[in-house]
Enzyme design. Sequence first.
Site, mmCIF file in Angstrom:
data_model
loop_
_atom_site.group_PDB
_atom_site.id
_atom_site.type_symbol
_atom_site.label_atom_id
_atom_site.label_comp_id
_atom_site.label_asym_id
_atom_site.label_seq_id
_atom_site.Cartn_x
_atom_site.Cartn_y
_atom_site.Cartn_z
ATOM 1 C CG HIS A 299 12.978 -13.903 -5.539
ATOM 2 N ND1 HIS A 299 13.412 -12.809 -6.284
ATOM 3 C CD2 HIS A 299 11.898 -14.363 -5.885
ATOM 4 C CE1 HIS A 299 12.154 -12.399 -6.803
ATOM 5 N NE2 HIS A 299 11.590 -13.500 -6.789
ATOM 6 C CG HIS A 335 9.339 -5.960 -11.174
ATOM 7 N ND1 HIS A 335 9.242 -7.156 -11.508
ATOM 8 C CD2 HIS A 335 10.352 -5.533 -11.969
ATOM 9 C CE1 HIS A 335 10.029 -7.517 -12.759
ATOM 10 N NE2 HIS A 335 10.804 -6.651 -12.846
ATOM 11 C CD GLU A 341 13.935 -4.486 -14.753
ATOM 12 O OE1 GLU A 341 13.753 -5.418 -14.983
ATOM 13 O OE2 GLU A 341 13.227 -4.095 -13.618
ATOM 14 C CG HIS A 366 10.836 -4.889 -19.276
ATOM 15 N ND1 HIS A 366 11.293 -6.110 -18.867
ATOM 16 C CD2 HIS A 366 10.111 -5.120 -20.290
ATOM 17 C CE1 HIS A 366 10.790 -7.082 -19.610
ATOM 18 N NE2 HIS A 366 10.042 -6.334 -20.628
ATOM 19 C CG HIS A 372 8.814 -5.808 -16.208
ATOM 20 N ND1 HIS A 372 8.893 -4.440 -15.887
ATOM 21 C CD2 HIS A 372 9.989 -6.497 -16.000
ATOM 22 C CE1 HIS A 372 10.051 -4.271 -15.403
ATOM 23 N NE2 HIS A 372 10.755 -5.755 -15.478
HETATM 24 FE FE LIG Z 1 12.281 -6.498 -14.466
#
Ligand SMILES: [Fe+2]
Length: 440
Positions: A299, A335, A341, A366, A372
């Site tokens: 994706h 990641h 974020e 995050h 996470h």
């Molecule tokens: Fe993320």
Amino acid sequence: MPVTKFSTPEKHMYLNGFQSYHESEAVPNTLPVGANSPQRPAHGLFAEKLSGTSFIAPRCENLQTWLYRILPSAAHLPFEKINEDGDVQANLGDLAKVNQLPRQLRWDPFDLDDSADWVRSLKLLGGVGNPAMKSGLGIFIFAAGTSMPDKLAFYSADGDFLIVLQHGVMDIQTELGHILARPNEIVVIPRGIRYRVTLPAGPIRGYILELFDGHFKLPELGPIGSNGLANARDFQAPVAAFDEDTSSAWTINCKYNNTLFSAEQNHTPFDVVGWHGLYYPYKYDLGRFNVIGSTSFDHPDPSIYTVLSHPVADFVIFPPRWLVQEDTFRPPWYHRNTMSEFMGLIMGEYDAKTGGGFRAAGASLHNVMSAHGPDADAHAKASAADLHPVKVGEGSMAFMFESPLMIGVTDWALETCHKLQHKYNEASWVPIKPAFQRSV
Ligand SMILES: [Fe+2]
């Protein structure tokens, strides 16, 4: 998510387009031909310029609007710092005192509040930078239960408000006209524009990203082509609407360097009979977002879901969409990013977090390089799933404020609101078991 269908009251009329030149007049022949500031504006009005960029900004970035109004905005008594009982100043927080933390953070849904109006509902959750230096951003949670008092207006001199409404209906009277907003719609009110918020359908709740410098743009589309993601024609700006009130006592609240000030005047600030320009508030229905995705494998990065973009924060959404990729771990990968974020959930269940810990009206943060990804249960299910075309996110809308800056959090976010989940790591990633087998 279907496009919101509703009957539009006559006072909520809109002009389509994103940062395209608009002109609107509530009385015929208000807008001048030729000179923007004629010697005698039509109908005995005053001409006033509202600038959203430096005058010398490149033409492609220059945002200015001319207002033709019954009295100029300058006709008020001096602004004084508000000194009232309660914690209105404390709610606006102090960006010099935020806590910069490398840990992952998640909050349960923030409470509704029946007592506060729009201005006094703003709670600084976090941010970074300095409005006085026009650098950085602030993230606010709002939960209001009452309309703003009669004859009270508000503006922020600190930056543009990107309002993500999660609950309720906002009827926003701005200097440039009316905006009606429902959940799944966002509203952007640029710096300096005066407005008041009334609640026609009970309490409201949501999230705000305040940009201390510049303005959002639509992302470039590159190889996607000329349409896709958020289409420019789906952004809606108000049309001119005015009140004729030059005898009532009005109060203007102003957020200036994250401090609340107030000034009195004897006329309504909503007296703009006509306007033209590029600097105006607008709204956008997230249900109109055209999702682009992979039809083979993997994706794309979540940037493919960007609605609005800015160097210090992108506004990204996760709408309902079909997943059809083959041989692909379909949830987000594990990641660590150079970006921070901040995520919120407007409605439904976010397809990448199915364990119930990330709920509508809650949030997560995050920060820079905080690791996470899917929790143990989500990883196990996605790894074992038969991969057929599947639609995810039906009835749901998650969003993200993604910033390259470290986003500090306030004491309100960590303690006062009592919504921080203290076992986030233990619930999400600590239970992940190794599956490594050298011989397979
Ligand atoms: Fe993320």
